[in-house]
Design a protein around this motif. Structure first.
Motif, PDB file in Angstrom:
ATOM      1  N   SER A  69     -12.659 -11.623 -10.841  1.00 55.27           N
ATOM      2  CA  SER A  69     -12.351 -12.207 -12.147  1.00 55.27           C
ATOM      3  C   SER A  69     -11.345 -11.374 -12.921  1.00 55.27           C
ATOM      4  CB  SER A  69     -13.645 -12.329 -12.963  1.00 55.27           C
ATOM      5  OG  SER A  69     -14.258 -11.056 -13.108  1.00 55.27           O
ATOM      6  N   TYR A  70     -10.480 -10.656 -12.210  1.00 58.42           N
ATOM      7  CA  TYR A  70      -9.554  -9.749 -12.878  1.00 58.42           C
ATOM      8  C   TYR A  70      -8.147 -10.326 -13.005  1.00 58.42           C
ATOM      9  CZ  TYR A  70     -13.263  -6.388 -12.108  1.00 58.42           C
ATOM     10  OH  TYR A  70     -14.467  -5.748 -12.105  1.00 58.42           O
ATOM     11  N   GLY A  71      -7.972 -11.599 -12.693  1.00 55.34           N
ATOM     12  CA  GLY A  71      -6.657 -12.204 -12.820  1.00 55.34           C
ATOM     13  C   GLY A  71      -5.769 -11.896 -11.630  1.00 55.34           C
ATOM     14  N   GLY A  72      -4.458 -12.058 -11.813  1.00 54.43           N
ATOM     15  CA  GLY A  72      -3.512 -11.875 -10.720  1.00 54.43           C
ATOM     16  C   GLY A  72      -3.228 -10.420 -10.429  1.00 54.43           C
ATOM     17  N   THR A  73      -2.385 -10.182  -9.445  1.00 50.95           N
ATOM     18  CA  THR A  73      -2.042  -8.819  -9.055  1.00 50.95           C
ATOM     19  C   THR A  73      -0.537  -8.615  -9.104  1.00 50.95           C
ATOM     20  OG1 THR A  73      -1.894  -9.385  -6.704  1.00 50.95           O
ATOM     21  CG2 THR A  73      -4.030  -8.660  -7.531  1.00 50.95           C
ATOM     22  N   PHE A  74      -0.145  -7.423  -9.533  1.00 50.95           N
ATOM     23  CA  PHE A  74       1.252  -7.010  -9.495  1.00 50.95           C
ATOM     24  C   PHE A  74       1.482  -6.218  -8.218  1.00 50.95           C
ATOM     25  CE2 PHE A  74       0.467  -7.700 -13.980  1.00 50.95           C
ATOM     26  CZ  PHE A  74       1.614  -8.372 -14.379  1.00 50.95           C
ATOM     27  N   ARG A  75       2.702  -6.298  -7.716  1.00 53.92           N
ATOM     28  CA  ARG A  75       3.052  -5.556  -6.512  1.00 53.92           C
ATOM     29  C   ARG A  75       4.541  -5.270  -6.505  1.00 53.92           C
ATOM     30  NH1 ARG A  75       1.484  -9.927  -3.408  1.00 53.92           N
ATOM     31  NH2 ARG A  75      -0.590  -9.576  -4.269  1.00 53.92           N
ATOM     32  N   GLY A  76       4.990  -4.457  -5.552  1.00 55.61           N
ATOM     33  CA  GLY A  76       6.401  -4.109  -5.465  1.00 55.61           C
ATOM     34  C   GLY A  76       6.802  -3.835  -4.033  1.00 55.61           C
ATOM     35  N   GLY A  77       8.105  -3.706  -3.794  1.00 61.00           N
ATOM     36  CA  GLY A  77       8.578  -3.473  -2.440  1.00 61.00           C
ATOM     37  C   GLY A  77      10.000  -2.958  -2.420  1.00 61.00           C
ATOM     38  N   ILE A  78      10.421  -2.548  -1.237  1.00 58.10           N
ATOM     39  CA  ILE A  78      11.759  -2.005  -1.030  1.00 58.10           C
ATOM     40  C   ILE A  78      12.255  -2.447   0.339  1.00 58.10           C
ATOM     41  CG2 ILE A  78      10.872   0.170  -0.083  1.00 58.10           C
ATOM     42  CD1 ILE A  78      13.238   1.577  -1.443  1.00 58.10           C
ATOM     43  N   SER A  79      13.568  -2.640   0.476  1.00 61.47           N
ATOM     44  CA  SER A  79      14.177  -3.048   1.748  1.00 61.47           C
ATOM     45  C   SER A  79      15.380  -2.174   2.055  1.00 61.47           C
ATOM     46  CB  SER A  79      14.638  -4.509   1.698  1.00 61.47           C
ATOM     47  OG  SER A  79      13.555  -5.385   1.535  1.00 61.47           O
ATOM     48  N   VAL A  80      15.588  -1.944   3.340  1.00 65.27           N
ATOM     49  CA  VAL A  80      16.777  -1.243   3.820  1.00 65.27           C
ATOM     50  C   VAL A  80      17.394  -2.085   4.925  1.00 65.27           C
ATOM     51  CG1 VAL A  80      17.705   0.864   4.829  1.00 65.27           C
ATOM     52  CG2 VAL A  80      15.752   0.995   3.270  1.00 65.27           C
ATOM     53  N   ASN A  81      18.677  -2.371   4.802  1.00 63.11           N
ATOM     54  CA  ASN A  81      19.359  -3.255   5.741  1.00 63.11           C
ATOM     55  C   ASN A  81      20.317  -2.452   6.614  1.00 63.11           C
ATOM     56  OD1 ASN A  81      20.198  -5.590   7.005  1.00 63.11           O
ATOM     57  ND2 ASN A  81      21.661  -6.145   5.421  1.00 63.11           N
ATOM     58  N   PHE A  82      20.119  -2.519   7.946  1.00 59.79           N
ATOM     59  CA  PHE A  82      21.002  -1.869   8.901  1.00 59.79           C
ATOM     60  C   PHE A  82      21.671  -2.947   9.749  1.00 59.79           C
ATOM     61  CE2 PHE A  82      17.614   1.236   8.123  1.00 59.79           C
ATOM     62  CZ  PHE A  82      18.355   2.353   7.774  1.00 59.79           C
ATOM     63  N   ARG A  83      22.756  -3.487   9.262  1.00 63.65           N
ATOM     64  CA  ARG A  83      23.505  -4.512   9.978  1.00 63.65           C
ATOM     65  C   ARG A  83      22.609  -5.671  10.405  1.00 63.65           C
ATOM     66  NH1 ARG A  83      27.972  -1.327  13.770  1.00 63.65           N
ATOM     67  NH2 ARG A  83      29.043  -0.281  12.037  1.00 63.65           N
ATOM     68  N   GLU A  84      22.178  -5.686  11.675  1.00 65.44           N
ATOM     69  CA  GLU A  84      21.390  -6.810  12.184  1.00 65.44           C
ATOM     70  C   GLU A  84      19.887  -6.577  12.076  1.00 65.44           C
ATOM     71  OE1 GLU A  84      22.994  -9.481  12.987  1.00 65.44           O
ATOM     72  OE2 GLU A  84      24.917  -8.465  12.723  1.00 65.44           O
ATOM     73  N   MET A  85      19.456  -5.514  11.401  1.00 66.30           N
ATOM     74  CA  MET A  85      18.033  -5.214  11.278  1.00 66.30           C
ATOM     75  C   MET A  85      17.679  -4.949   9.816  1.00 66.30           C
ATOM     76  SD  MET A  85      15.678  -2.398  13.280  1.00 66.30           S
ATOM     77  CE  MET A  85      16.562  -0.978  12.608  1.00 66.30           C
ATOM     78  N   LEU A  86      16.629  -5.623   9.349  1.00 67.78           N
ATOM     79  CA  LEU A  86      16.165  -5.467   7.976  1.00 67.78           C
ATOM     80  C   LEU A  86      14.746  -4.907   7.994  1.00 67.78           C
ATOM     81  CD1 LEU A  86      16.638  -6.043   4.905  1.00 67.78           C
ATOM     82  CD2 LEU A  86      15.502  -8.242   5.290  1.00 67.78           C
ATOM     83  N   ILE A  87      14.529  -3.793   7.285  1.00 69.59           N
ATOM     84  CA  ILE A  87      13.217  -3.161   7.192  1.00 69.59           C
ATOM     85  C   ILE A  87      12.682  -3.354   5.780  1.00 69.59           C
ATOM     86  CG2 ILE A  87      11.925  -1.006   7.369  1.00 69.59           C
ATOM     87  CD1 ILE A  87      14.025  -0.014   9.331  1.00 69.59           C
ATOM     88  N   ASP A  88      11.482  -3.925   5.663  1.00 68.49           N
ATOM     89  CA  ASP A  88      10.852  -4.180   4.370  1.00 68.49           C
ATOM     90  C   ASP A  88       9.544  -3.412   4.266  1.00 68.49           C
ATOM     91  OD1 ASP A  88      12.687  -6.176   3.315  1.00 68.49           O
ATOM     92  OD2 ASP A  88      11.887  -7.518   4.853  1.00 68.49           O
ATOM     93  N   LEU A  89       9.274  -2.867   3.082  1.00 68.59           N
ATOM     94  CA  LEU A  89       8.012  -2.202   2.777  1.00 68.59           C
ATOM     95  C   LEU A  89       7.464  -2.790   1.486  1.00 68.59           C
ATOM     96  CD1 LEU A  89       9.073   1.513   3.427  1.00 68.59           C
ATOM     97  CD2 LEU A  89       7.889  -0.009   5.018  1.00 68.59           C
ATOM     98  N   ALA A  90       6.134  -2.920   1.396  1.00 68.58           N
ATOM     99  CA  ALA A  90       5.511  -3.479   0.195  1.00 68.58           C
ATOM    100  C   ALA A  90       4.188  -2.783  -0.068  1.00 68.58           C
ATOM    101  CB  ALA A  90       5.289  -4.983   0.342  1.00 68.58           C
ATOM    102  N   ALA A  91       3.788  -2.759  -1.345  1.00 69.68           N
ATOM    103  CA  ALA A  91       2.518  -2.153  -1.745  1.00 69.68           C
ATOM    104  C   ALA A  91       1.870  -3.003  -2.828  1.00 69.68           C
ATOM    105  CB  ALA A  91       2.736  -0.733  -2.264  1.00 69.68           C
ATOM    106  N   VAL A  92       0.542  -3.209  -2.685  1.00 67.13           N
ATOM    107  CA  VAL A  92      -0.260  -3.890  -3.704  1.00 67.13           C
ATOM    108  C   VAL A  92      -1.341  -2.904  -4.133  1.00 67.13           C
ATOM    109  CG1 VAL A  92      -1.632  -5.916  -4.285  1.00 67.13           C
ATOM    110  CG2 VAL A  92       0.152  -6.082  -2.537  1.00 67.13           C
ATOM    111  N   PRO A  93      -1.146  -2.176  -5.229  1.00 68.47           N
ATOM    112  CA  PRO A  93      -2.113  -1.154  -5.637  1.00 68.47           C
ATOM    113  C   PRO A  93      -3.467  -1.766  -5.983  1.00 68.47           C
ATOM    114  CG  PRO A  93      -0.029  -0.908  -6.806  1.00 68.47           C
ATOM    115  CD  PRO A  93       0.004  -2.237  -6.135  1.00 68.47           C
ATOM    116  N   ALA A  94      -4.536  -1.090  -5.591  1.00 69.76           N
ATOM    117  CA  ALA A  94      -5.894  -1.518  -5.914  1.00 69.76           C
ATOM    118  C   ALA A  94      -6.360  -0.816  -7.184  1.00 69.76           C
ATOM    119  CB  ALA A  94      -6.844  -1.210  -4.759  1.00 69.76           C
ATOM    120  N   ARG A  95      -7.211  -1.485  -7.937  1.00 69.11           N
ATOM    121  CA  ARG A  95      -7.671  -0.921  -9.204  1.00 69.11           C
ATOM    122  C   ARG A  95      -8.639   0.242  -8.999  1.00 69.11           C
ATOM    123  NH1 ARG A  95     -12.786  -2.811 -10.461  1.00 69.11           N
ATOM    124  NH2 ARG A  95     -13.574  -4.460  -9.102  1.00 69.11           N
ATOM    125  N   ASN A  96      -9.187   0.388  -7.776  1.00 66.80           N
ATOM    126  CA  ASN A  96     -10.145   1.465  -7.536  1.00 66.80           C
ATOM    127  C   ASN A  96      -9.578   2.550  -6.625  1.00 66.80           C
ATOM    128  OD1 ASN A  96     -10.058  -0.136  -5.307  1.00 66.80           O
ATOM    129  ND2 ASN A  96     -12.266  -0.137  -4.926  1.00 66.80           N
TER     130      ASN A  96
END
Length: 323
Positions: free
Chosen positions: A275-302
């Motif tokens: 019952s805590y509502g929605g969640t915020f999150r963030g991410g970062i990407s690095v593009n090497f020509r034909e390859m894309l690397i993505d990272l993401a994090a969804v922090p927990a309240r505990n």
């Protein structure tokens, strides 16, 4: 100006990781069907119905597969809880000039620990720990097709099967998803909608229902300079059993090499039952020509230990089919 925007996104991403948020303690296997797979999608809060046009569109809106004009592969690995792991693989193949077909496999392993009182030989109750293990496998196939100027449609079929040490938590089922996408006359503006989990009834010992969900939204991309650009997306999503929720995300790309994103997922409350509502999150990407690397994090309240972390790799190869 571009440096200020870049610093702003970096600062907000650090705040998301370091501060407690409204994320739930855990995600349940049945809720995995609602998860937008891929670190980029996770970082954008799942607001990808109108934004994505690559191989990962198979998960969010198959109509977006029409943006694939070369072979694309996708690998994804992450956790939904401190003891849960999931992984995904997808392949998109463009056919002719108007159609793209994609296949995917996703798996989730969950270990749920719980304690119950047990009467011992000394006639006293003692706490005993048990572990319930579950495996969820999802196979998916879909296509996207251009049917008019700026207009695309898509559909996919998804089979999911869950095997558990709990005899009352074994089930499987077949679902259908359909989507539509329109690239408007306004440059960078895209409108899209999907209907997911058609036929959402799992068969087995538990027979849980998976509610049909409807999503509709738009995305807007703007070139900020000759090499930098930004995307913004927002959508509403409704299910049979829950109220309307909102998802939103924004990302900034610097020189097409580094991408930073922020997102909000209002459906997280429904997926996790908290019952805590929605969640915020963030991410970062690095593009090497034909390859894309993505990272993401969804922090927990505990604490960071229960946060959701995800990493994805997308690769492009072969000659373009629609050039």
């Amino acid at each position: 100006m571009q440096i200020k925007i870049l610093l702003f996104f970096l600062l907000m991403l650090l705040l998301l990781v370091s501060l407690p948020s409204t994320a739930a303690d855990s995600y349940r296997p049945a809720a995995f069907i609602f998860e937008e797979i891929g670190a980029r999608s996770t970082g954008l809060g799942g607001a990808t119905t109108a934004l994505l046009d690559d191989v990962t569109s198979l998960y969010s809106n198959p109509a977006g597969l029409t943006g694939v004009d070369q072979y694309q592969t996708f690998f994804d690995l992450g956790n939904t809880h401190s003891r849960d792991l999931f992984g995904s693989f997808a392949l998109a193949i463009p056919f002719q000039r108007r159609t793209t077909v994609a296949i995917a496999y996703s798996g989730l392993k969950l270990d749920d620990r719980y304690s119950i009182p047990v009467l011992g030989n000394d006639n006293n109750y003692h706490t005993k720990q048990y572990i319930k293990s579950e495996m969820q496998d999802i196979a998916e196939i879909g296509f996207g097709r251009i049917i008019g100027r700026g207009l695309s449609i898509g559909a996919s079929a998804r089979y999911t099967k869950t095997a558990s040490t709990d005899p009352f938590a074994n089930y499987d089922g077949l679902f259908g998803n359909i989507g539509i996408r329109y690239n408007s006359a306004v440059k960078g503006m895209v409108f899209a909608a999907t209907v997911k989990n058609l036929g959402g009834k799992l068969k087995g010992s538990a027979d849980p229902d998976i509610p049909i969900s409807v999503s509709a939204g738009f995305s807007f991309g703007k070139l900020l300079s000759s090499i930098n650009y930004a995307n913004f997306a927002v959508e509403g999503i409704a299910t049979e059993k829950h109220d309307l929720a909102v998802r939103a995300g924004a990302e900034y790309w610097w020189a097409n090499y580094l991408g930073l994103r922020l997102g909000y997922d209002g459906l997280a409350r429904e997926k996790t039952g908290n019952s805590y509502g929605g969640t915020f999150r963030g991410g970062i990407s690095v593009n090497f020509r034909e390859m894309l690397i993505d990272l993401a994090a969804v922090p927990a309240r505990n604490g960071l230990r229960n946060s959701r972390l995800e990493a994805s790799i997308r690769m492009v190869f072969g000659e373009g089919r629609r050039r």
